[in-house]
Write a protein that holds these residues in place. Sequence first.
Motif, PDB file in Angstrom:
ATOM      1  N   TRP A 222      34.302  33.503  25.165  1.00  0.00           N
ATOM      2  CA  TRP A 222      34.470  35.383  24.750  1.00  0.00           C
ATOM      3  C   TRP A 222      36.027  35.101  24.721  1.00  0.00           C
ATOM      4  O   TRP A 222      36.549  35.082  24.647  1.00  0.00           O
ATOM      5  CB  TRP A 222      33.486  35.965  25.980  1.00  0.00           C
ATOM      6  CG  TRP A 222      34.037  35.521  27.394  1.00  0.00           C
ATOM      7  CD1 TRP A 222      33.524  34.983  28.099  1.00  0.00           C
ATOM      8  CD2 TRP A 222      35.427  35.683  27.836  1.00  0.00           C
ATOM      9  NE1 TRP A 222      33.849  34.191  29.376  1.00  0.00           N
ATOM     10  CE2 TRP A 222      35.053  34.885  29.535  1.00  0.00           C
ATOM     11  CE3 TRP A 222      36.675  36.443  27.749  1.00  0.00           C
ATOM     12  CZ2 TRP A 222      36.118  35.043  30.140  1.00  0.00           C
ATOM     13  CZ3 TRP A 222      37.735  36.280  28.776  1.00  0.00           C
ATOM     14  CH2 TRP A 222      37.651  36.031  30.270  1.00  0.00           C
ATOM     15  N   GLU A 223      36.067  36.960  24.019  1.00  0.00           N
ATOM     16  CA  GLU A 223      37.566  37.189  24.044  1.00  0.00           C
ATOM     17  C   GLU A 223      37.441  38.717  24.396  1.00  0.00           C
ATOM     18  O   GLU A 223      36.809  39.864  24.673  1.00  0.00           O
ATOM     19  CB  GLU A 223      37.494  37.042  22.617  1.00  0.00           C
ATOM     20  CG  GLU A 223      37.378  35.721  21.693  1.00  0.00           C
ATOM     21  CD  GLU A 223      37.907  35.646  20.292  1.00  0.00           C
ATOM     22  OE1 GLU A 223      37.996  37.333  19.562  1.00  0.00           O
ATOM     23  OE2 GLU A 223      37.850  34.972  19.656  1.00  0.00           O
ATOM     24  N   ILE A 224      38.791  39.013  24.543  1.00  0.00           N
ATOM     25  CA  ILE A 224      39.245  40.124  24.967  1.00  0.00           C
ATOM     26  C   ILE A 224      40.252  41.360  24.280  1.00  0.00           C
ATOM     27  O   ILE A 224      41.364  40.491  23.500  1.00  0.00           O
ATOM     28  CB  ILE A 224      40.235  40.402  26.709  1.00  0.00           C
ATOM     29  CG1 ILE A 224      39.296  39.847  27.358  1.00  0.00           C
ATOM     30  CG2 ILE A 224      40.097  42.089  27.318  1.00  0.00           C
ATOM     31  CD1 ILE A 224      39.579  39.864  29.212  1.00  0.00           C
ATOM     32  N   ILE A 283      30.449  40.167  29.866  1.00  0.00           N
ATOM     33  CA  ILE A 283      29.695  39.311  28.841  1.00  0.00           C
ATOM     34  C   ILE A 283      28.703  39.190  29.310  1.00  0.00           C
ATOM     35  O   ILE A 283      27.844  39.275  28.277  1.00  0.00           O
ATOM     36  CB  ILE A 283      30.391  38.269  28.620  1.00  0.00           C
ATOM     37  CG1 ILE A 283      31.484  38.341  27.706  1.00  0.00           C
ATOM     38  CG2 ILE A 283      29.413  36.981  27.897  1.00  0.00           C
ATOM     39  CD1 ILE A 283      32.068  39.181  26.535  1.00  0.00           C
ATOM     40  N   ALA A 284      28.058  38.637  30.743  1.00  0.00           N
ATOM     41  CA  ALA A 284      27.214  38.698  30.633  1.00  0.00           C
ATOM     42  C   ALA A 284      25.698  39.609  30.880  1.00  0.00           C
ATOM     43  O   ALA A 284      24.783  40.099  31.157  1.00  0.00           O
ATOM     44  CB  ALA A 284      26.488  37.318  31.612  1.00  0.00           C
ATOM     45  N   ALA A 285      26.522  41.073  31.213  1.00  0.00           N
ATOM     46  CA  ALA A 285      25.826  42.172  30.821  1.00  0.00           C
ATOM     47  C   ALA A 285      25.878  43.166  29.663  1.00  0.00           C
ATOM     48  O   ALA A 285      25.343  44.163  29.298  1.00  0.00           O
ATOM     49  CB  ALA A 285      26.474  43.016  32.708  1.00  0.00           C
ATOM     50  N   GLY A 286      25.760  42.331  28.711  1.00  0.00           N
ATOM     51  CA  GLY A 286      25.984  42.789  27.114  1.00  0.00           C
ATOM     52  C   GLY A 286      26.713  43.775  27.392  1.00  0.00           C
ATOM     53  O   GLY A 286      26.888  44.652  25.956  1.00  0.00           O
ATOM     54  N   LEU A 297      35.532  41.532  24.257  1.00  0.00           N
ATOM     55  CA  LEU A 297      35.158  43.015  25.269  1.00  0.00           C
ATOM     56  C   LEU A 297      36.372  44.152  25.368  1.00  0.00           C
ATOM     57  O   LEU A 297      37.423  43.208  24.466  1.00  0.00           O
ATOM     58  CB  LEU A 297      35.453  42.569  26.174  1.00  0.00           C
ATOM     59  CG  LEU A 297      34.240  41.931  27.592  1.00  0.00           C
ATOM     60  CD1 LEU A 297      34.723  40.890  28.817  1.00  0.00           C
ATOM     61  CD2 LEU A 297      33.119  42.479  28.067  1.00  0.00           C
ATOM     62  N   ASP A 298      36.336  45.221  24.891  1.00  0.00           N
ATOM     63  CA  ASP A 298      37.608  46.447  24.132  1.00  0.00           C
ATOM     64  C   ASP A 298      37.589  46.688  26.074  1.00  0.00           C
ATOM     65  O   ASP A 298      36.661  47.423  26.563  1.00  0.00           O
ATOM     66  CB  ASP A 298      37.094  47.059  23.104  1.00  0.00           C
ATOM     67  CG  ASP A 298      37.606  48.292  23.366  1.00  0.00           C
ATOM     68  OD1 ASP A 298      38.958  48.280  24.087  1.00  0.00           O
ATOM     69  OD2 ASP A 298      38.043  48.723  22.373  1.00  0.00           O
ATOM     70  N   PRO A 299      39.057  46.709  26.785  1.00  0.00           N
ATOM     71  CA  PRO A 299      39.506  47.277  28.162  1.00  0.00           C
ATOM     72  C   PRO A 299      39.372  48.680  27.879  1.00  0.00           C
ATOM     73  O   PRO A 299      39.135  49.144  29.091  1.00  0.00           O
ATOM     74  CB  PRO A 299      40.937  46.482  27.815  1.00  0.00           C
ATOM     75  CG  PRO A 299      41.350  45.495  27.084  1.00  0.00           C
ATOM     76  CD  PRO A 299      39.901  45.749  25.987  1.00  0.00           C
ATOM     77  N   LYS A 300      39.604  49.237  27.269  1.00  0.00           N
ATOM     78  CA  LYS A 300      38.793  50.642  26.382  1.00  0.00           C
ATOM     79  C   LYS A 300      37.386  51.402  27.367  1.00  0.00           C
ATOM     80  O   LYS A 300      37.660  51.773  27.918  1.00  0.00           O
ATOM     81  CB  LYS A 300      39.518  51.536  25.364  1.00  0.00           C
ATOM     82  CG  LYS A 300      40.871  52.091  25.091  1.00  0.00           C
ATOM     83  CD  LYS A 300      40.221  52.998  24.123  1.00  0.00           C
ATOM     84  CE  LYS A 300      41.411  52.666  23.005  1.00  0.00           C
ATOM     85  NZ  LYS A 300      41.598  52.230  21.809  1.00  0.00           N
ATOM     86  N   LYS A 301      36.701  50.136  26.733  1.00  0.00           N
ATOM     87  CA  LYS A 301      35.616  49.945  26.972  1.00  0.00           C
ATOM     88  C   LYS A 301      34.786  49.693  28.200  1.00  0.00           C
ATOM     89  O   LYS A 301      33.989  49.843  28.930  1.00  0.00           O
ATOM     90  CB  LYS A 301      34.882  50.270  26.249  1.00  0.00           C
ATOM     91  CG  LYS A 301      34.794  50.955  25.156  1.00  0.00           C
ATOM     92  CD  LYS A 301      33.385  50.829  24.012  1.00  0.00           C
ATOM     93  CE  LYS A 301      34.368  50.281  22.002  1.00  0.00           C
ATOM     94  NZ  LYS A 301      32.992  49.679  21.975  1.00  0.00           N
TER      95      LYS A 301
END
Length: 620
Positions: A222-224, A283-286, A297-301
Motif C-alpha cells: 500500500w501507499e500513503i 488498508i484492511a478496513a478498506g 491512504l490519504d492522511p487527511k481522511k
Amino acid sequence: MNRQRMQLLFSGIAVAAILVLAAYSCAPKAPSGRRAGAAVSDIAFAAQKTYVAPGDLDEYYMFASGGHSGQIYVYGIPSMRHLSTIPVYTPYPATGYGFDDETKAMLGGLTWGDVHHPSLSETKGDYDGRWLFVNDMNGRIARVDLRDFKTHQILGPIANVSGNHGSAFVTPNTEYAMMASRFSIPLPKGTPAPVDKYATDYKGVVAAIKIDPQNGQMSLGWEILMPPFDYDLGDAGKLASDGWMFWTSYNTERATGQLEVTASQRDRDYIAAVNWREAEKAIAAGKGDDLGGVKVLDPKKVPGIVYLMPCGKSPHGVDVSPDGKYIIGSGKLQGVTTVFNIEKILTAIRNRDFIGEEDGIPVLKYESIKDAEVPVGLGPLHTQFGPDGYAYTSLFVDSAIAKWKLGTWEVVDKVPMSYSIGHLCAAEGDTVSPDGKWLVGLNKLSHGRHLSVGPSQPESSQLVDISEEKMKLLYDAFTEPEPHYAQMIKADKLHPIEVYPKAENHNPLAIWDVKDAGMTRQGDQVLVKVAEVRSTIWPTAITVKRGDTVKVAITNIEQTTDELHGFGLLDYNINLVVDPGETKTVTFKADKPGVFPYYCTNFCSALHQEMQGYLVVNVQ
Ligand code: K7E
Ligand code: CUA
C-alpha cells in the motif's frame, strides 16, 4: 534563517572544505610510495589487524551499494578484499547477467539503476542471512538470495513513487521493505502539471512492499499520500519503536528552481513518522483510495498514521538506536545531530502537542520530542551503533567520524576520513545487537591516496577499528562509484551453495546427458538443448536457416565447485555464463547468414580453449 546568516553558514562550510583540501593536497609522500608520518608501530598494528593470511577467511561480509553502477559489491572484512560483484540493475557480462532470457526479462529493458541502500533481511531486528533487498532510484526494489548471491526478483517501477531514494529499509521481521519519493510529481504518474503548481499539485508517497516470509517474494502492499517534500532516507523503528517507520525530508518549503537556495530557507524540515501497523489496519478496513492502480491512504481522511517531527534544516540520514528508543536525525548543514525519544514522541501524540499541520498531517512540537542536540561536528549525515551504547556519526563537511555516547550525549572521539564521508557501516551496526569491532567509512573522494588513474577517480572506503575506546584508522580500499550505504553481516550467518543441486533444477529444458543434446524444429522455431561439461559444448555444431527464431537452453551438467562454463556467440552479442547445475536460455533471431563460432568464456580446464563449436546459418 535570513539570507546573511545563510551566506555565513555557507562560507563557513566553504572554509572548512578548503582547509580539508589544503590538508590533503599538502600531505607529503615518502619516496617509497608509503605515506609519511605514520609510525612503524601504527603500521604494524594496522597490518596485523587487517591481515588475513592466504587461505584464511574474513570474519564479515560487507554488502556495499554500487550507486549508479547498478550493482552490489561484496567485500570481506577486515581484509577489505573485493570478493564478488552481484549484478542487480545493470547487465554484467562477467556473469552473463542481462544476456539470458530470464535476467533480460527481469531487467525489463532498463539497463541501469541507481542503487543506494542494501537492506539485509531481519528476524526480531537481527540480520538473519536470508535475503538482501536493495533499492533503485527508478521506483524498484530487488531481492538477492544469499543462498546463491544472485538477483531473483526486481519489483517495479512501482506506481506513484518517483525517485525511490528512501528505500529499501526493512521492518524488524522483514514484513515490509519500504519506499519513498524523493522527487514529488503530479499523480498519478503521466499527469502533466506546470512546475509552478508544485506546492499544490505535486505529491510524494511512501510505499510498503510486502515480503512473503517463506520465499522473500515481494508484492506491492500500500501507499500513503504525502505533501510535496523530498523524502530522503528512512529507518524502521524496532523494539521500543516497533511498528513505526521514519523518513527524513527536505524542501518542506515546497520550493522549485535552485533548491540549494530555495529549499534552505526554513530553519527546520521534518522527519515523517509513519505508524505502519495502523496503516496496514486502515488498508484492511478498506480506507485506501485507488490511485494509479494502488491502494493509497490519504492522511487527511485517515488520521493517526503519519506525524511530522521538526528536525534541523535539510536532514539526510535518520537512524534508530539498537533499543529503538532514540531516533537520530541531523540537519546536514548543522554542527549538531538531534536525538528524538520515542516515549516523548508517543506522549506528544497522545497529548496532541501539535504546532500545526501540513496537508492534514499534524506537526509535533520539537521541544517536546527531542532529548538532546549532540555537538558531533559539521555536516552530520548518518549514524551507526556499537554494542556498548556508543553511536558513530559521519560528518561530511568535517570529513570525519564522531563517536558519542547515547544517554550522556558526550562526544568522546573523532577520526578523520579521507575524504568527505557519506554513509558508514559498522558490523551489524543497525540491528538490535551491534557487534562493534569494525566500522567502514564510505567516502566520496579518494584524491591522492592511490596511484593516479586519470580523471575518473575511484571512491575510497576506510576501515576503522572500533574495538577500543579510541578509534583507529587501519586500511584504505578503493571502490567503484558510488559507495552510498553498506551493511556488514557476520560471515557464519551465511551458508551459500557452490553448485545448484541437480535435484533442484526443475527447468523443463534441462538435460543431464550429452546424448540428449541437439536440436528440434517446429516451423521456423528452433529449440537447441545444450549440455556443457569439461571440455565440450554439446552439440558441437548447430545448423539453422536464416529467419529462424532460435532458443538455446544450456545446462551445465557439472556438480563440481568452481566449474562454470560460458557460451559466447560473438556476432549475435550473446554471452551466457552457466553455473554448475544451472540451466539458462537465450532466444534470438538468426537474421545474419554465415558461420559463427561459439565458445566457452570461463576458463574451466586445460582444454578450455577446445570448448567451442559452430552455428551455421544457411541462407535457405
Ligand atoms: Cu547518504 Cu543515497 Cu543514503 Cu549517498 S545516501 S551518502
Ligand atoms: Cu568450459 Cu571453459
